[in-house]
Design an enzyme around this catalytic site. Structure first.
Site, PDB file in Angstrom:
ATOM      1  N   GLY A 171       0.831  -1.110   0.127  1.00  0.00           N
ATOM      2  CA  GLY A 171       0.050  -0.019  -0.149  1.00  0.00           C
ATOM      3  C   GLY A 171       0.649   1.284   0.035  1.00  0.00           C
ATOM      4  N   CYS A 186      15.523   0.132   2.467  1.00  0.00           N
ATOM      5  CA  CYS A 186      15.871  -1.004   3.314  1.00  0.00           C
ATOM      6  C   CYS A 186      17.413  -1.404   3.071  1.00  0.00           C
ATOM      7  CB  CYS A 186      14.993  -2.157   2.921  1.00  0.00           C
ATOM      8  SG  CYS A 186      13.228  -1.844   2.624  1.00  0.00           S
TER       9      CYS A 186
END
Ligand code: PLP
Length: 392
Positions: free
Chosen positions: A200, A325
């Site tokens: 999302g 990340c």
């Protein structure tokens, strides 16, 4: 502020935020409850599931909500391994996947899987010949991303499907479409995938919500056991507010999809041209022509991407050196750019601009002006006289 880190995360749209708040404060029931509040919450979940399903040309019972793209990827890779390890040991993926695919693959390896990490070409696309050679009777899963998060390169998913059907029809096929969803056509029937992951927060919904498409008839072990929510596939009380937010973000993104994508691509192309005009052979564009609309990865000769990132930040411009990340965890340099065959200086000098529909041509002009100064100062500090480090 000029925000150009949309592949890391996006700003939640105001309409989405108010949908989330409504589901938190008004329709706050538990979808499993039998009373009216519960039924209202269930309706919200059903509506969002239908919206996500429609965007993928899937049916609602093929969509499962998860907490993020990482969970969707882990569910598939560990789930297929646990369910099919007696039928075969081979899992095929690529060397340039996101850690949310690479790490569960490494875990499977530690459990006895024979994992093949396919190489990519200079454009970061999977080596299809190597895939053909790797597919065998022992293959249980192929997991290949649709769009690379660092370069925006697009893999030929439909062709890969055909190859799998020809060489290893028993193998299941997963694609991590986190960077592709709502930027490319992700019609699961056309793509021919058995699983597809999405997230999302890459499409202006909140963080903490993802979804997984699982083709009807495909069954794998679930690792979230409990109350039996999500058709017993992913237990845990549904996060109705976040699911509502994802549904609303999908609805809005679908409304003007083609125009929105064309607009982002136009702004990206403008930036690419301006950079080439201003920096000539002092840069190397790492994103291939024909990549996803939102990503432009560029190496600046004689610079360190991280230094440029902080110089731009001082001027209110937010970019990234790679995926958020991996820049947190790895100091070696991008595994993606290294796998593409870039030199160490090209890897060190790389930055990623990632756009959304909220970016404008004026912002690109400001960015280039700020970059000219920053690159000049940075190169001067390093005493760089010439721009001869890059291979052409
Ligand atoms: N896969 C890709 C290609 C991504 O770019 C990301 C996030 O950057 C993920 C998976 C992980 O998604 P999430 O942050 O929702 O866990």
């Amino acid at each position: 502020m000029i925000y150009l880190d949309n592949s890391s995360t996006t700003q939640v749209r105001p309409e989405v935020a108010s949908t989330v708040v409504n589901a938190m404060t008004k329709d706050f029931g538990n979808p499993s409850s039998l009373h009216r509040l519960g039924l209202d919450a269930e309706k919200i979940v059903k509506n969002s599931r239908a919206l996500v399903a429609k965007a993928l040309n899937a049916s609602p019972d093929e969509i499962f909500f998860t907490s993020c793209g990482t969970e969707s990827n882990n569910t598939v890779i560990k789930g297929v391994w646990e369910s099919r390890r007696k039928q075969g040991k081979r899992i095929i993926t690529t060397a340039v996947e996101h850690p949310a695919v690479l790490e569960p693959c490494r875990w499977c390896e530690s459990q006895g899987a024979d994992v093949v990490y396919l190489p990519v070409d200079r454009d970061c696309r999977v080596d299809v010949k190597a895939l053909e050679d790797a597919l065998n009777d022992d293959t249980i899963l192929v997991s290949i991303m649709m769009v690379n998060n660092e370069t925006g390169s697009i893999n030929p998913i439909e062709d890969i499907r055909k190859l799998i059907t020809k060489k290893a029809p028993q193998a299941l096929f997963h694609s991590d479409a986190v960077q592709a969803f709502e930027k490319l056509d992700t019609d699961v029937k056309k793509l021919g995938v058995d699983f597809l992951s999405l997230s999302g927060h890459k499409i202006h919904a909140p963080k903490g919500i993802g979804a997984l498409y699982v083709k009807k008839g495909v069954h794998i072990q679930s690792f979230m056991l409990g109350g039996g929510q999500e058709s017993h596939f992913r237990s845990g009380t549904e996060s109705v507010p976040l699911i509502a937010g994802l549904g609303e973000a999908v609805r809005l993104a679908e409304e003007n999809k083609d125009k929105r994508i064309a607009g982002i691509a136009e702004t990206r192309d403008y930036l690419r041209e301006r950079l080439l005009d201003e920096f000539a052979d002092g840069i190397k564009i790492n994103s291939p022509e024909g990549g996803v609309c939102s990503i432009l990865n560029v190496s600046f000769d004689g610079c360190r991407g991280e230094v440029l990132l902080h110089m731009l930040e001082e001027k209110g411009i937010y970019i990234s050196t790679g995926s958020a990340c991996s820049s947190n965890s790895k100091k070696k340099g991008s595994h993606v750019l290294l796998a593409m065959g870039l030199s160490p200086s090209e890897v060190e000098g790389a930055i990623r601009f990632s756009l959304s529909e909220f970016n404008t041509v004026q912002q690109m002009n400001t960015l280039v002006d700020v970059l000219k100064d920053a690159v000049g100062v940075h190169r001067a500090l390093l005493g760089m006289q010439t721009h001869k480090n890059f291979k052409r």
